[in-house]
Scaffold this active site. Structure first.
Site, short mmCIF file in Angstrom:
data_model
loop_
_atom_site.label_atom_id
_atom_site.label_comp_id
_atom_site.label_asym_id
_atom_site.label_seq_id
_atom_site.Cartn_x
_atom_site.Cartn_y
_atom_site.Cartn_z
N ASP A 190 -4.99 -27.39 9.72
CA ASP A 190 -3.72 -27.98 10.14
C ASP A 190 -3.90 -28.45 11.58
O ASP A 190 -4.69 -27.88 12.33
CB ASP A 190 -2.59 -26.96 10.00
CG ASP A 190 -1.23 -27.63 10.15
OD1 ASP A 190 -1.20 -28.88 10.23
OD2 ASP A 190 -0.22 -26.92 10.18
N ASP A 208 0.28 -23.42 1.35
CA ASP A 208 -0.29 -22.39 2.22
C ASP A 208 0.85 -21.60 2.79
O ASP A 208 1.92 -22.13 3.05
CB ASP A 208 -1.06 -23.01 3.39
CG ASP A 208 -0.13 -23.48 4.50
OD1 ASP A 208 0.47 -24.55 4.34
OD2 ASP A 208 0.02 -22.76 5.49
N CYS A 266 -1.76 -6.45 -13.08
CA CYS A 266 -2.69 -7.05 -12.10
C CYS A 266 -4.08 -6.43 -12.24
O CYS A 266 -4.21 -5.22 -12.43
CB CYS A 266 -2.15 -6.83 -10.69
SG CYS A 266 -3.22 -7.53 -9.42
N CYS A 276 -6.50 -6.88 -9.83
CA CYS A 276 -7.19 -6.92 -8.53
C CYS A 276 -7.82 -5.56 -8.26
O CYS A 276 -7.50 -4.57 -8.91
CB CYS A 276 -6.22 -7.31 -7.41
SG CYS A 276 -5.25 -5.96 -6.73
N CYS A 287 -5.32 -2.73 -7.59
CA CYS A 287 -4.56 -2.23 -8.75
C CYS A 287 -5.46 -1.51 -9.75
O CYS A 287 -4.99 -0.64 -10.48
CB CYS A 287 -3.81 -3.38 -9.41
SG CYS A 287 -2.45 -3.98 -8.38
N HIS A 317 -4.17 -7.54 -2.78
CA HIS A 317 -3.33 -7.66 -3.97
C HIS A 317 -2.45 -8.93 -3.89
O HIS A 317 -2.34 -9.67 -4.87
CB HIS A 317 -2.46 -6.42 -4.14
CG HIS A 317 -1.34 -6.63 -5.12
ND1 HIS A 317 -1.54 -6.57 -6.48
CD2 HIS A 317 -0.04 -6.95 -4.93
CE1 HIS A 317 -0.39 -6.85 -7.10
NE2 HIS A 317 0.53 -7.07 -6.17
ZN LIG Z 1 -3.16 -6.04 -7.69
#
Ligand SMILES: [Zn+2]
Length: 372
Positions: free
Chosen positions: A60, A263, A301, A303, A306, A332
């Site tokens: 940016d 973003d 989730c 990730c 998790c 996460h």
């Molecule tokens: Zn997660």
């Protein structure tokens, strides 16, 4: 895009971002110019190599930042003179100096320097900022052409050093072409947005378009209304980037209106404050009810936070102010948004986006009180 303002996505290693499936990182010209300095970043081979990320990057221009320095800046047709928020030193941003900075940083997509005003500005101020941004766009184009045609990059002792074993960036920036994105302004005024979109569309063969001046204090229905207007005016085969947006629900609403790129600092900033995105809305991990909760942040989730840690453990990390807590929630939350966009793409390809987005928004906004 994951936000790495200072050439780092706070608390996340680029390796984490690759694992998550993040495709693009945003960094900021204003911040990197002030610290550590864009010339230093250039001498390290550009922002990719400096931070160890070999995927696409966008910078940016810093327009939003310098115009936010209320009381510390003077605006003229030439540009903006401002004092650094770090040490009070004086700097001047013009379309020309900003192109030099973004050239030094060497991102793949660079944003024009634009005139940013508050979201609810009346039509006169909005028109002035929009028209000035278009004049500044022309100056950015000329400046960038000059830089591209310029001689070889200055002699560089840092780059003589052999690359670190784990790095795979042979090309010193800025030896590759950079795509300059124009930024549409015009506030919440439909006629100005249409005018800006048509003017900009007709003066260049842009690789993509920034939509600026939204999510800066205006009401959400105003943002959606303007996105609808802009959607109808911009070419369908070029990405549209809605700057500074947003939260999960904003992403879904934006995609509905033809936006491709977003973003926002929300996933990492909220993560550091203890907030996790879930399919059922936002959850504050610091609440007492999670003390004995053995479930992951979001049961759907996958990730790495998790898959391995309970709400009870992450709550403990936050209450004890342990740095891993910030990292796990950032991980996460970024994963949540990356996956949300992946699901949206899949729904678009399958022709089921309308139903998918309706169901997703309904569930997200229901926000049942989480039980322990
Ligand atoms: Zn997660």
């Amino acid at each position: 895009m994951a936000v790495g303002t200072l050439a780092t996505v706070k608390s996340l290693d680029p390796e984490d971002l690759r694992t998550i499936g993040a495709q693009m990182i945003l960094a900021n010209a204003y911040h990197l110019h002030l610290r550590p300095g864009d010339e230093l970043v250039r001498d390290f081979g550009g922002v990719h190599r400096f931070m160890g990320w070999d995927g696409p990057m966008l910078t940016d221009s810093g327009g939003f930042q310098v115009f936010s320095l209320e009381g510390l800046r003077t605006v003229s047709e030439d540009g903006v003179e401002f004092r650094s928020h770090i040490d009070g030193s004086k700097h001047v941003f013009t379309p020309e100096t900003v192109m030099q900075i973004e050239r030094n940083l060497g991102a793949d997509v660079i944003m024009q320097f634009d005139h940013v005003i508050p979201g609810q500005s009346e039509i006169g101020a909005s028109r002035e900022a929009s028209e000035r941004s278009i004049r500044w766009l022309a100056r950015c184009v000329t400046a960038l052409e000059k830089l591209r045609a310029g001689g070889p990059p200055p002699k560089n002792t840092i780059l003589d050093f052999p690359p670190l074993p784990g790095t795979i960036f042979p090309l010193p920036a800025p030896s590759h072409p950079q795509a300059l994105f124009p930024i549409l302004q015009g506030g919440i005024h439909e006629s100005l947005r249409v005018e800006a979109a048509r003017t900009i569309r007709d003066v260049g063969d842009w690789r993509g378009f920034g939509i600026g001046g939204l999510s800066v204090g205006e009401a959400k229905p105003d943002m959606y209304r303007i996105l609808d207007v802009v959607d109808a005016e911009l070419p369908r085969d070029r990405p549209r980037y809605l700057m500074g947006v947003g939260f999960p629900e904003d992403l879904v609403e934006g995609v509905k209106r033809g936006v491709d790129l977003f973003d926002c600092v929300a996933p990492t900033r909220m993560g550091r404050n203890g907030a996790a995105f879930t399919r059922d809305g936002r959850l504050n991990i610091k609440r007492a009810e999670f003390r004995t909760d053995p479930r992951p942040l979001d049961e759907a989730c996958d990730c790495s936070a998790c898959r391995r840690f309970s709400r009870g453990y992450i709550r403990h990390l936050f209450v004890s102010d342990e740095i891993l807590g910030h990292r796990l929630l950032s991980l996460h939350n970024v994963h949540f948004l990356v996956r949300l966009m992946r699901d949206a793409r899949a729904a678009i390809r399958a022709g089921t986006f309308d139903a998918w987005s309706r169901d997703w928004l309904a569930r997200y906004h229901t926000r049942p009180v989480p039980s322990a």
